[in-house]
Design a protein around this motif. Structure first.
Motif, short mmCIF file in Angstrom:
data_model
loop_
_atom_site.label_atom_id
_atom_site.label_comp_id
_atom_site.label_asym_id
_atom_site.label_seq_id
_atom_site.Cartn_x
_atom_site.Cartn_y
_atom_site.Cartn_z
N SER A 1 112.23 -97.98 11.09
CA SER A 1 110.80 -98.21 11.02
C SER A 1 110.33 -98.99 12.24
O SER A 1 111.14 -99.57 12.98
N THR B 1 107.86 -95.55 7.77
CA THR B 1 109.20 -96.03 7.41
C THR B 1 110.00 -94.89 6.79
O THR B 1 109.46 -94.11 6.00
N GLU C 1 104.58 -96.84 12.81
CA GLU C 1 105.39 -95.62 12.89
C GLU C 1 105.82 -95.10 11.53
O GLU C 1 106.55 -94.11 11.44
N ASP D 1 104.08 -92.47 5.96
CA ASP D 1 103.29 -92.65 7.19
C ASP D 1 102.53 -93.97 7.16
O ASP D 1 101.42 -94.09 7.70
N HIS E 1 110.43 -90.55 3.65
CA HIS E 1 109.62 -91.00 4.80
C HIS E 1 108.17 -91.15 4.40
O HIS E 1 107.63 -90.34 3.63
N GLY F 1 104.60 -99.35 8.56
CA GLY F 1 105.92 -99.68 9.11
C GLY F 1 106.34 -101.10 8.77
O GLY F 1 105.57 -101.90 8.24
#
Length: 399
Positions: free
Chosen positions: A385, A391, A389, A336, A334, A339
């Motif tokens: 994603s 991915t 937001e 930040d 993950h 997206g």
């Protein structure tokens, strides 16, 4: 009497050879059927016979000598049986049947007196041979026995179809592997052959910029910048072809029990990640069994992709791993970042997909390699994603 040939004999023989079963080794599945047929009918002999051009060959021969794997087609009872594909042939006493009374198989070993055979018919409608039972004395079968013999014949047909399907699958896999090998070799050669001229263009562009930039003017400088950028893009795509062609070679290495946190840290070191960016492993699973090189390449590409498209001064990436209920593990990476819009989420896995995210532009290779590696390991990869937001890429490692 020699059995007459059917009108479609050539097509029948072609159909038989499509199965690739003639002269194969004995198999327990076929021997089980002949054993059941002999037990149900109370006979000492049961055969699964396939009628070739000049012979009948036995895939299973209960009650015959092991070395007796075939007879001449001219003597074969089954050659008569395949004339009527939809009818069970029963010969109560071959010595009284004009077709067989002079047959050497009747008067000499194995002394075939009684015969009952069910034609084995392919989906194309050709009788390939028979499941038959034989006795050395006259006899009759009850309607119940004939019905069970017919049912066993249907199972023999299914075994033959399974064998043909396996042969077809093996052939297709061989063709695919050869095509993939040729494609890898072709892409490797082409990419290497293209490197030299691209490098020459890049060097010439650099010399022009150093020695003649003051004579080119703004338009000339703009064209020079375009050439430089184009050579950079071409070099990147050539390297991508080489990486993609070599991606699954790592999977030839035996799988090992490897440390998750060590693999994540190694991928981070090889990417030369430095503060304020960070990669953290938050999973509770300490070790997994898989290809260490393949997993390292997966992490390098996913983490490198997150860094490339990060829109923050300090990119935060977390790697997690949990045990799957069905066995194996599920791994997620993950970030930040900005997206990925829904309409681009499937396309990002395509080789050389051109992606624009904010001010970052890329011709996708890394994610194509990731999908190829995960698929080759027997897993699947997916992403979730949305704009702003971040991915999450999630993939499975089978047990």
């Amino acid at each position: 009497m020699i059995a007459p040939l059917s009108e479609d004999e050539d097509a029948r023989l072609d159909n038989l050879r499509q199965y690739g079963i003639l002269d194969t080794l004995p198999q327990q599945e076929y021997d089980d059927l002949t054993a059941l047929a002999a037990e149900i009918c109370g006979t000492p002999v049961s055969l699964i016979s396939l009628v070739d051009q000049d012979r009948q060959w036995f895939k299973s021969a209960l009650g015959f000598r092991p070395e007796q794997t075939e007879t001449s087609r001219d003597l074969a009872f089954c050659a008569h049986n395949i004339i009527e594909p939809n009818q069970t042939m029963v010969v109560p006493d071959a010595r009284l049947d004009p077709r067989f009374k002079d047959n050497a198989l009747v008067h000499d070993d194995p002394n075939v007196i009684f015969y009952a055979g069910v034609p084995l018919v392919s989906p194309e409608g050709h009788a390939l041979g028979s499941l038959c039972v034989i006795d050395r004395k006259p006899r009759e079968l009850s309607a119940h026995q004939l019905d069970l013999l017919l049912r066993l014949g249907r199972q023999a047909e299914k075994l033959l179809e399974l064998h043909r399907s396996l042969q077809t699958t093996r052939h297709l896999l061989h063709v695919r592997d050869e095509a993939n090998a040729q494609l890898r070799d072709f892409s490797h050669v082409i990419a290497h052959d293209l490197k030299a001229p691209i490098r020459n263009i890049s060097q010439a562009t650099h010399l022009l910029r150093e020695d003649y930039s003051d004579r080119l003017g703004d338009d000339g400088q703009e064209l020079l910048d375009l050439v430089a950028q184009s050579t950079t893009d071409a070099t990147y795509m050539i390297e991508g072809v080489l990486q993609y062609s070599q991606a699954t070679r790592a999977l030839l290495q035996a799988r090992e029990r490897i440390s998750m946190i060590n693999t994540v840290e190694r991928a981070t070191r090889q990417l030369a990640l430095h503060a304020p960016h960070s990669v953290s492993y938050i999973g509770t699973v300490t070790h997994v069994s898989t290809s260490p090189i393949a997993l390292l390449q997966i992490f390098q590409n996913l983490i490198g992709n997150a860094l490339k498209f990060s829109d923050k001064p300090a990119c935060r990436i977390t790697v997690d791993c949990v045990v799957r209920a069905a066995g194996g593990h599920t791994v997620s990476v993950h970030d930040d970042g900005p997206g990925i819009p829904p309409e681009q989420q499937e396309a990002v896995f395509r080789l050389f997909h051109s992606s624009d995210r904010g001010s970052k532009r890329s011709h996708g290779v890394g994610l194509s390699i990731v999908r190829r590696l995960v698929t080759s390991l027997g897993g699947t990869i997916r992403l979730s994603s949305g704009p702003g937001e971040g991915t999450t890429f999630t993939f499975d490692l089978p047990a």
